[in-house]
Design an enzyme around this catalytic site. Structure first.
Site, PDB file in Angstrom:
ATOM      1  N   ARG A 249       0.465  -1.011  -0.100  1.00  6.88           N
ATOM      2  CA  ARG A 249       0.050  -0.034   0.316  1.00  6.88           C
ATOM      3  C   ARG A 249       0.567   1.171   0.049  1.00  6.88           C
ATOM      4  O   ARG A 249       0.237   2.446   0.258  1.00  6.88           O
ATOM      5  CB  ARG A 249      -1.080   0.379   1.056  1.00  6.88           C
ATOM      6  CG  ARG A 249      -2.421  -1.286   1.565  1.00  6.88           C
ATOM      7  CD  ARG A 249      -3.250  -0.988   2.321  1.00  6.88           C
ATOM      8  NE  ARG A 249      -4.553  -2.120   1.921  1.00  6.88           N
ATOM      9  CZ  ARG A 249      -3.947  -2.951   2.389  1.00  6.88           C
ATOM     10  NH1 ARG A 249      -2.857  -3.917   3.288  1.00  6.88           N
ATOM     11  NH2 ARG A 249      -4.699  -4.105   1.998  1.00  6.88           N
TER      12      ARG A 249
ATOM     13  N   LYS B 256       3.496  11.017 -11.572  1.00 11.76           N
ATOM     14  CA  LYS B 256       2.214  10.121 -12.373  1.00 11.76           C
ATOM     15  C   LYS B 256       2.676   9.387 -12.689  1.00 11.76           C
ATOM     16  O   LYS B 256       3.831   8.636 -13.043  1.00 11.76           O
ATOM     17  CB  LYS B 256       1.297  11.190 -13.579  1.00 11.76           C
ATOM     18  CG  LYS B 256       0.107  12.303 -14.102  1.00 11.76           C
ATOM     19  CD  LYS B 256       0.328  12.540 -15.473  1.00 11.76           C
ATOM     20  CE  LYS B 256      -0.896  13.237 -15.615  1.00 11.76           C
ATOM     21  NZ  LYS B 256      -1.009  14.100 -17.051  1.00 11.76           N
TER      22      LYS B 256
ATOM     23  N   GLU C 258       7.827  17.558 -26.258  1.00 13.19           N
ATOM     24  CA  GLU C 258       7.561  17.965 -24.411  1.00 13.19           C
ATOM     25  C   GLU C 258       8.137  19.328 -24.281  1.00 13.19           C
ATOM     26  O   GLU C 258       7.462  19.988 -24.185  1.00 13.19           O
ATOM     27  CB  GLU C 258       7.462  16.299 -23.875  1.00 13.19           C
ATOM     28  CG  GLU C 258       7.054  14.962 -23.961  1.00 13.19           C
ATOM     29  CD  GLU C 258       6.037  15.093 -23.945  1.00 13.19           C
ATOM     30  OE1 GLU C 258       5.203  15.720 -23.154  1.00 13.19           O
ATOM     31  OE2 GLU C 258       4.887  13.977 -23.723  1.00 13.19           O
TER      32      GLU C 258
ATOM     33  N   LYS D 165       7.046  22.272 -15.850  1.00 10.78           N
ATOM     34  CA  LYS D 165       6.307  21.177 -14.774  1.00 10.78           C
ATOM     35  C   LYS D 165       6.233  21.218 -13.380  1.00 10.78           C
ATOM     36  O   LYS D 165       5.142  21.040 -12.375  1.00 10.78           O
ATOM     37  CB  LYS D 165       7.293  19.712 -15.284  1.00 10.78           C
ATOM     38  CG  LYS D 165       6.333  19.205 -15.044  1.00 10.78           C
ATOM     39  CD  LYS D 165       5.097  18.739 -15.578  1.00 10.78           C
ATOM     40  CE  LYS D 165       4.676  17.149 -15.061  1.00 10.78           C
ATOM     41  NZ  LYS D 165       5.085  15.345 -16.208  1.00 10.78           N
TER      42      LYS D 165
ATOM     43  N   GLU E 214      -4.429  16.677 -11.623  1.00 13.15           N
ATOM     44  CA  GLU E 214      -5.032  17.385 -13.142  1.00 13.15           C
ATOM     45  C   GLU E 214      -6.631  17.694 -12.825  1.00 13.15           C
ATOM     46  O   GLU E 214      -6.721  16.610 -13.298  1.00 13.15           O
ATOM     47  CB  GLU E 214      -4.669  16.240 -13.519  1.00 13.15           C
ATOM     48  CG  GLU E 214      -4.284  16.860 -15.137  1.00 13.15           C
ATOM     49  CD  GLU E 214      -3.736  15.127 -16.108  1.00 13.15           C
ATOM     50  OE1 GLU E 214      -4.634  15.391 -16.664  1.00 13.15           O
ATOM     51  OE2 GLU E 214      -2.596  15.288 -15.833  1.00 13.15           O
TER      52      GLU E 214
ATOM     53  N   ARG F 287      -3.198  21.465 -14.615  1.00 13.93           N
ATOM     54  CA  ARG F 287      -2.286  20.410 -15.062  1.00 13.93           C
ATOM     55  C   ARG F 287      -2.840  19.662 -16.605  1.00 13.93           C
ATOM     56  O   ARG F 287      -1.751  18.937 -17.470  1.00 13.93           O
ATOM     57  CB  ARG F 287      -1.592  19.075 -13.844  1.00 13.93           C
ATOM     58  CG  ARG F 287      -0.535  18.387 -13.937  1.00 13.93           C
ATOM     59  CD  ARG F 287      -0.611  17.757 -12.862  1.00 13.93           C
ATOM     60  NE  ARG F 287       0.139  17.049 -13.545  1.00 13.93           N
ATOM     61  CZ  ARG F 287       1.045  15.564 -12.980  1.00 13.93           C
ATOM     62  NH1 ARG F 287       1.061  15.661 -11.697  1.00 13.93           N
ATOM     63  NH2 ARG F 287       2.237  15.028 -13.690  1.00 13.93           N
TER      64      ARG F 287
ATOM     65  N   ASN G  59      -1.088  17.885 -21.599  1.00 10.80           N
ATOM     66  CA  ASN G  59      -1.602  17.204 -22.355  1.00 10.80           C
ATOM     67  C   ASN G  59      -1.589  17.768 -24.113  1.00 10.80           C
ATOM     68  O   ASN G  59      -2.369  16.794 -24.899  1.00 10.80           O
ATOM     69  CB  ASN G  59      -2.485  16.608 -21.727  1.00 10.80           C
ATOM     70  CG  ASN G  59      -2.659  15.905 -20.870  1.00 10.80           C
ATOM     71  OD1 ASN G  59      -1.591  15.291 -20.469  1.00 10.80           O
ATOM     72  ND2 ASN G  59      -3.498  15.982 -19.724  1.00 10.80           N
TER      73      ASN G  59
ATOM     74  N   HIS H 145      -1.543  15.393 -26.662  1.00 11.23           N
ATOM     75  CA  HIS H 145      -1.370  14.254 -26.079  1.00 11.23           C
ATOM     76  C   HIS H 145      -2.707  13.429 -26.790  1.00 11.23           C
ATOM     77  O   HIS H 145      -3.166  11.931 -26.588  1.00 11.23           O
ATOM     78  CB  HIS H 145      -1.274  13.260 -24.798  1.00 11.23           C
ATOM     79  CG  HIS H 145      -0.102  13.682 -24.340  1.00 11.23           C
ATOM     80  ND1 HIS H 145       0.757  14.925 -24.648  1.00 11.23           N
ATOM     81  CD2 HIS H 145       0.594  13.698 -23.886  1.00 11.23           C
ATOM     82  CE1 HIS H 145       2.025  15.433 -23.857  1.00 11.23           C
ATOM     83  NE2 HIS H 145       2.028  14.097 -23.563  1.00 11.23           N
TER      84      HIS H 145
ATOM     85  N   HIS I 153      -2.371  10.058 -27.786  1.00 17.29           N
ATOM     86  CA  HIS I 153      -2.118   8.608 -27.708  1.00 17.29           C
ATOM     87  C   HIS I 153      -3.622   7.745 -28.129  1.00 17.29           C
ATOM     88  O   HIS I 153      -3.056   6.651 -28.916  1.00 17.29           O
ATOM     89  CB  HIS I 153      -3.002   8.686 -25.933  1.00 17.29           C
ATOM     90  CG  HIS I 153      -2.494   9.837 -24.940  1.00 17.29           C
ATOM     91  ND1 HIS I 153      -3.139   9.491 -23.774  1.00 17.29           N
ATOM     92  CD2 HIS I 153      -0.989   9.232 -25.230  1.00 17.29           C
ATOM     93  CE1 HIS I 153      -1.844  10.405 -23.548  1.00 17.29           C
ATOM     94  NE2 HIS I 153      -0.771   9.900 -23.440  1.00 17.29           N
TER      95      HIS I 153
ATOM     96  N   HIS J 100       6.281   7.505 -27.045  1.00 12.48           N
ATOM     97  CA  HIS J 100       5.296   8.830 -27.428  1.00 12.48           C
ATOM     98  C   HIS J 100       5.646  10.222 -28.423  1.00 12.48           C
ATOM     99  O   HIS J 100       4.596  10.751 -28.481  1.00 12.48           O
ATOM    100  CB  HIS J 100       5.480   8.728 -25.844  1.00 12.48           C
ATOM    101  CG  HIS J 100       4.415   9.341 -25.176  1.00 12.48           C
ATOM    102  ND1 HIS J 100       2.912   9.449 -25.194  1.00 12.48           N
ATOM    103  CD2 HIS J 100       4.937  10.562 -24.510  1.00 12.48           C
ATOM    104  CE1 HIS J 100       2.728  10.333 -24.739  1.00 12.48           C
ATOM    105  NE2 HIS J 100       3.411  11.097 -24.242  1.00 12.48           N
TER     106      HIS J 100
END
Length: 388
Positions: free
Chosen positions: A145, A167, A209, A251, A261, A265, A269, A272, A276, A289
């Site tokens: 955990r 992330k 990026e 960032k 996010e 934030r 993207n 993206h 994606h 990517h």
């Protein structure tokens, strides 16, 4: 966001001086009791104290892959144990590639941790690019955990973006990064020397990026990139030291304001959602990517122009810098309008059935996150970039 610069890595200063004098640049991610430093500099893997000060307990698991392990695993183990005989280090070496960012590969990390009888005081160390960082971080968030972890990113993509901000996660066959958690590291250690062994294609992928930061919130940085793109392509150490520092500052500032996010934030993207869709439809790993994000950024710029939100000159500048970075500016020929729409329908930014997009609006360095746009513009953009 606070930035403490012990010795700023700026153009005109050789990055070798950073390591010889032992002063990394430090960018702090300000998240209250979850705050942590990003160390940036040359030769940082030779400075054992930087890593050791963030190790909790006596057991460490280094998660890396078949490409990075032969290059840097021994050096990292040495940094973790040098003058510190109480620490024992295990490692798990995963196959390399986006297609392995899945549950089966993730289980190999858990298998090693459980077989090694690691406890809650242990520290996981991610040594590699974005895939390793995402998977190791997600494993650390879930094992018992939650255990401590450290990011040692070795690619441009990971150093300027994915290693910062917490992330973590894995892909699902239906969509990228749909399974994961927000989980912050103890620190991020960026040794710029690791870029010396990075393949040209990976280096270019990471620049997508970098370019993104300039477009969404930092026009002076974008203008600097336009002037220095050839220096970056030729791996100039001064240019890269500055690029990584400025990207991390951007960032860190966004993450400090919106860790999970819920709003701001999401601007990170840009490109993206289209990107994606390309990765999911083509199969993970066929395009890197950053390559998919580059094509997606051009599509986002095209749509922004169709909406009347940016000048044509911005579209031209986006295309130009991406081409100079040797990145694709159109999606793969196999992509159809239906493939884009199908993949975009399960994007993480869909809320109440409405796809929110990050689009450019206003002067360079400005963007919006919105579901309030003319759907005809999206259709026109998709048709313009797809044969069917």
């Amino acid at each position: 966001m606070k930035v403490s610069t012990t010795l700023a890595a700026t153009p005109g200063m050789e990055t070798s001086k950073l390591s010889s004098r032992g002063f990394p640049t430090v960018v702090d991610v300000d998240l209250g009791d979850r705050s942590y430093p990003i160390y940036i500099g040359s030769g940082l893997l030779n400075q054992s104290d930087l890593l050791q000060r963030h190790i909790h307990g006596k057991r460490v698991l280094v998660v890396t892959n078949t490409t990075v392990a032969p290059l840097y695993l021994d050096k990292v183990v040495s940094a973790l144990t040098n003058g510190n005989p109480n620490v024992t280090v295990e490692n798990v070496i995963l196959p390399d590639g986006e297609k392995y960012k899945d549950t089966d590969t993730l289980m190999k990390v858990f298998d090693k941790a459980i077989e090694s009888q690691l406890d809650r005081q242990c520290t996981f160390v991610a040594l590699g690019g974005g895939v390793i960082g995402d998977m190791c971080g997600y494993a650390a968030s879930s094992f018992l955990r939650g255990v401590n972890f450290i990011q040692i990113p070795t690619t441009v993509m990971a150093q300027v973006d994915s290693s910062v901000g917490g992330k973590t996660g894995i892909n699902h066959r239906l969509g990228k990064n749909l399974i994961g958690a927000f989980y912050q590291p103890q620190c991020v250690l960026i040794d710029t020397d690791t870029l010396n062994t990075l393949p040209d294609r990976e280096l270019a992928s990471g620049l997508a990026e970098v370019i993104k930061y300039g477009l969404i919130r930092d026009a002076p940085f974008f203008e600097w990139q336009e002037k220095n793109i050839q220096a970056l392509m030729s791996r100039d150490p001064d240019a890269f030291a500055y690029t990584i520092k400025r990207s991390c500052e951007n960032k860190a500032e966004v993450v400090s304001q919106d860790e999970k996010e819920t709003g701001l934030r999401a601007i990170g993207n840009l490109g993206h959602t289209f990107g994606h869709a390309i990765e999911t439809s083509c199969g993970y790993g066929h395009w890197l990517h950053g390559e998919a994000v580059a094509a997606g950024t051009v599509m986002a710029a095209d749509m922004s122009y169709r909406l009347g939100w940016i000048d044509e000159s911005v579209v031209e500048r986006v295309n130009n810098i991406l081409k100079q970075a040797k990145l694709p500016t159109t999606p793969p020929e196999m992509m159809t309008v239906d493939m884009f729409k199908s993949a975009m329908a399960i994007d993480k930014k869909v809320a109440d059935g409405i796809l929110r997009l990050i689009l450019l609006k206003g002067p360079l360095g400005s963007c919006v996150i919105t579901g309030d746009y003319d759907r005809k513009a999206l259709d026109e953009t998709l048709r313009a970039f797809c044969k069917s």
